[in-house]
Write an enzyme that holds these catalytic residues in place. Structure first.
Site, PDB file in Angstrom:
ATOM      1  N   GLY A  13       0.609  -1.268   0.021  1.00 36.91           N
ATOM      2  CA  GLY A  13       0.051   0.096  -0.066  1.00 36.91           C
ATOM      3  C   GLY A  13       0.729   1.209   0.038  1.00 36.91           C
ATOM      4  O   GLY A  13       0.093   2.176  -0.166  1.00 36.91           O
ATOM      5  N   VAL A  14       2.021   1.299   0.192  1.00 37.68           N
ATOM      6  CA  VAL A  14       3.018   2.401   0.089  1.00 37.68           C
ATOM      7  C   VAL A  14       2.921   2.853  -1.239  1.00 37.68           C
ATOM      8  O   VAL A  14       3.195   2.211  -2.355  1.00 37.68           O
ATOM      9  CB  VAL A  14       4.567   1.931   0.641  1.00 37.68           C
ATOM     10  CG1 VAL A  14       5.245   3.319   0.308  1.00 37.68           C
ATOM     11  CG2 VAL A  14       4.503   2.014   2.034  1.00 37.68           C
ATOM     12  N   MET A  16       4.873   4.937  -4.234  1.00 42.61           N
ATOM     13  CA  MET A  16       6.291   5.182  -4.896  1.00 42.61           C
ATOM     14  C   MET A  16       6.200   5.988  -6.095  1.00 42.61           C
ATOM     15  O   MET A  16       5.367   5.568  -6.981  1.00 42.61           O
ATOM     16  CB  MET A  16       6.993   3.915  -4.907  1.00 42.61           C
ATOM     17  CG  MET A  16       8.629   4.178  -5.440  1.00 42.61           C
ATOM     18  SD  MET A  16       9.409   2.627  -5.686  1.00 42.61           S
ATOM     19  CE  MET A  16       8.703   1.729  -7.075  1.00 42.61           C
ATOM     20  N   PRO A  17       6.846   6.991  -6.115  1.00 42.14           N
ATOM     21  CA  PRO A  17       7.028   7.904  -7.620  1.00 42.14           C
ATOM     22  C   PRO A  17       7.353   6.906  -8.662  1.00 42.14           C
ATOM     23  O   PRO A  17       8.366   5.941  -8.473  1.00 42.14           O
ATOM     24  CB  PRO A  17       7.950   8.878  -7.228  1.00 42.14           C
ATOM     25  CG  PRO A  17       7.939   9.046  -5.671  1.00 42.14           C
ATOM     26  CD  PRO A  17       7.693   7.872  -5.289  1.00 42.14           C
ATOM     27  N   ALA A  18       6.848   7.190  -9.737  1.00 43.58           N
ATOM     28  CA  ALA A  18       6.981   6.121 -10.845  1.00 43.58           C
ATOM     29  C   ALA A  18       8.478   6.602 -11.627  1.00 43.58           C
ATOM     30  O   ALA A  18       9.043   5.954 -12.355  1.00 43.58           O
ATOM     31  CB  ALA A  18       5.919   6.314 -11.938  1.00 43.58           C
ATOM     32  N   LEU A  19       8.858   7.696 -11.413  1.00 38.24           N
ATOM     33  CA  LEU A  19      10.370   8.175 -11.896  1.00 38.24           C
ATOM     34  C   LEU A  19      11.215   8.779 -10.849  1.00 38.24           C
ATOM     35  O   LEU A  19      10.698   9.595 -10.031  1.00 38.24           O
ATOM     36  CB  LEU A  19      10.065   9.200 -13.114  1.00 38.24           C
ATOM     37  CG  LEU A  19      11.279   9.540 -13.901  1.00 38.24           C
ATOM     38  CD1 LEU A  19      12.179   8.757 -14.423  1.00 38.24           C
ATOM     39  CD2 LEU A  19      10.805  10.842 -14.655  1.00 38.24           C
ATOM     40  N   GLY A  20      12.422   8.727 -10.734  1.00 35.80           N
ATOM     41  CA  GLY A  20      13.313   9.134  -9.659  1.00 35.80           C
ATOM     42  C   GLY A  20      14.721   9.160 -10.292  1.00 35.80           C
ATOM     43  O   GLY A  20      14.875   9.405 -11.428  1.00 35.80           O
ATOM     44  N   GLY A  22      18.622   8.177  -9.654  1.00 34.08           N
ATOM     45  CA  GLY A  22      19.728   7.373  -9.017  1.00 34.08           C
ATOM     46  C   GLY A  22      20.972   8.186  -9.039  1.00 34.08           C
ATOM     47  O   GLY A  22      21.261   9.058  -9.740  1.00 34.08           O
ATOM     48  N   ASP A  47      17.393   7.326  -5.227  1.00 35.75           N
ATOM     49  CA  ASP A  47      17.793   5.959  -4.918  1.00 35.75           C
ATOM     50  C   ASP A  47      19.228   6.116  -4.796  1.00 35.75           C
ATOM     51  O   ASP A  47      19.958   6.389  -5.398  1.00 35.75           O
ATOM     52  CB  ASP A  47      17.535   5.141  -6.098  1.00 35.75           C
ATOM     53  CG  ASP A  47      17.908   3.676  -6.005  1.00 35.75           C
ATOM     54  OD1 ASP A  47      17.463   2.885  -5.749  1.00 35.75           O
ATOM     55  OD2 ASP A  47      19.108   3.633  -6.565  1.00 35.75           O
ATOM     56  N   TYR A  52      27.455   2.795  -2.836  1.00 34.92           N
ATOM     57  CA  TYR A  52      27.892   3.822  -3.546  1.00 34.92           C
ATOM     58  C   TYR A  52      28.628   4.795  -3.143  1.00 34.92           C
ATOM     59  O   TYR A  52      29.506   5.559  -3.642  1.00 34.92           O
ATOM     60  CB  TYR A  52      26.449   4.787  -4.182  1.00 34.92           C
ATOM     61  CG  TYR A  52      25.681   3.722  -4.823  1.00 34.92           C
ATOM     62  CD1 TYR A  52      25.869   2.538  -5.313  1.00 34.92           C
ATOM     63  CD2 TYR A  52      24.276   4.179  -5.132  1.00 34.92           C
ATOM     64  CE1 TYR A  52      24.986   1.972  -6.188  1.00 34.92           C
ATOM     65  CE2 TYR A  52      23.413   3.395  -5.899  1.00 34.92           C
ATOM     66  CZ  TYR A  52      23.870   2.463  -6.412  1.00 34.92           C
ATOM     67  OH  TYR A  52      23.036   1.407  -7.191  1.00 34.92           O
ATOM     68  N   LYS A  77      20.320   0.640  -0.297  1.00 34.24           N
ATOM     69  CA  LYS A  77      20.450  -0.877  -0.322  1.00 34.24           C
ATOM     70  C   LYS A  77      21.583  -1.553   0.700  1.00 34.24           C
ATOM     71  O   LYS A  77      22.696  -0.595   1.140  1.00 34.24           O
ATOM     72  CB  LYS A  77      20.948  -1.180  -1.806  1.00 34.24           C
ATOM     73  CG  LYS A  77      19.915  -0.524  -2.864  1.00 34.24           C
ATOM     74  CD  LYS A  77      20.421  -0.834  -4.183  1.00 34.24           C
ATOM     75  CE  LYS A  77      19.644  -0.134  -5.186  1.00 34.24           C
ATOM     76  NZ  LYS A  77      20.413   1.439  -5.205  1.00 34.24           N
ATOM     77  N   HIS A 110      21.123  -5.603  -2.205  1.00 34.70           N
ATOM     78  CA  HIS A 110      21.436  -5.075  -3.422  1.00 34.70           C
ATOM     79  C   HIS A 110      21.870  -6.042  -4.461  1.00 34.70           C
ATOM     80  O   HIS A 110      21.760  -5.750  -5.660  1.00 34.70           O
ATOM     81  CB  HIS A 110      22.695  -4.153  -3.463  1.00 34.70           C
ATOM     82  CG  HIS A 110      23.464  -3.282  -4.094  1.00 34.70           C
ATOM     83  ND1 HIS A 110      24.023  -1.959  -3.843  1.00 34.70           N
ATOM     84  CD2 HIS A 110      23.183  -3.082  -5.409  1.00 34.70           C
ATOM     85  CE1 HIS A 110      24.274  -1.481  -4.713  1.00 34.70           C
ATOM     86  NE2 HIS A 110      23.765  -2.051  -5.558  1.00 34.70           N
TER      87      HIS A 110
END
Length: 295
Positions: A13-14, A16-20, A22, A47, A52, A77, A110
């Site tokens: 149910g959370v 999440m935007p469809a574009l982000g 990285g 992300d 990283y 991650k 990851h």
């Protein structure tokens, strides 16, 4: 969660935007500015990953942006060197401290480690504990094939909300997406514009660029968009969350300017037809805990 980005609804149910954006291979000294620029420009999904080496700068960029924490969807991650139950719990707290956050919106394993399953499974069980404790809002995985996903789900309780995988016009992952749909797992694409075929020397499609394909260029001309924008729109039409990386302000803005046009089913199919079925990144089936060394 507000902003210009359409929302995807995870299996718990959370939203999440469809574009982000990285930040893989974003140098620490460039990351904070990139995150700040993205958030000020309307992005709401960031992300990153422990591996990283730029979680602190992501947190700095979020704070500098002035966007309220509740409006930003933050993913990080867990790296293989921290697999295991206790070590995974500690690693999540380390990531939270570096980010300067009280909770994560999404926490991913990851990589799979199918040849050494005990620490890998234990790490996911730790993620389940973090979810139960409210330290994370959703949990998932990255780079898991259909078979590896089945192995994980047979030994754990919570179906991953997201599987972040290599996905671009040369590797469209239709069979995996069918498995995701069956279990309500959201597909998220890393290297969504196909950059890995240009920078990964061992890539089977090395030297090729989806951004130079006639099928993509024709659509770019038709809609008055760049080839990259067409490919990102292709992901959105397929219900895939895309997280393109850039540290350049004009590219960050360009990648987000994809909500004023749509592709027809035939146009989506034309890009689908570029699929080679060849993975450019590492083969998940042979990953071990020391495959990539320590982070």
């Amino acid at each position: 969660m507000t902003g210009k980005t359409p929302l995807l609804y995870l299996n718990n149910g959370v939203e999440m935007p469809a574009l982000g954006i990285g930040v893989y291979q974003s140098a620490p000294e460039e990351t904070a500015a990139a995150v700040e620029t993205a958030l000020r420009g309307g992005y709401r999904l960031i992300d990153t990953a422990a591996a990283y080496g730029n979680e602190e700068q992501v947190g700095e960029g979020i704070r500098r942006s002035g966007v309220h924490r509740g409006e930003v969807f933050v993913t990080t991650k867990l790296w293989l060197s921290d697999y295991g139950y206790i070590s995974a719990l500690k690693a999540c707290e380390t990531s939270l401290d570096k980010l300067g956050l009280e909770y994560l919106d999404l926490y991913l394993l990851h990589q799979p480690a199918p040849l050494e399953p005990e620490p890998w499974i234990a790490a996911y069980k730790a993620a389940e504990k973090l979810l139960a404790d409210g330290r994370v809002r959703a949990i998932g995985v990255s780079n898991h094939t259909a078979g590896i996903l089945n192995t994980l789900m047979e030994q754990t309780d919570i179906v991953p909300a997201v599987n972040q995988v290599e996905l671009h016009p040369y590797f469209v992952q239709n069979q995996l997406r069918e498995v995701h749909q069956k279990f309500g797992i959201t597909t998220q694409a890393w290297s969504p514009i196909g950059g890995i075929t240009r920078y990964w020397a061992q890539a089977p499609n090395g030297g090729r660029s989806a951004l130079e394909e006639p099928a993509v260029l024709e659509l770019a001309e038709k809609y008055g968009k760049t080839a990259a924008q067409v490919v990102l729109r292709w992901h959105l039409e397929r219900g895939v969350c895309a997280i393109p990386k850039s540290v350049k302000a004009h590219r960050i803005a360009e990648n987000f300017d994809v909500f004023d046009f749509t592709l027809t089913p035939d146009e989506v199919a034309a890009i689908d037809a570029l699929d080679t079925g060849l993975r450019s990144g590492p083969d998940p089936e042979v990953i071990k805990l020391d495959t990539f060394g320590t982070r």
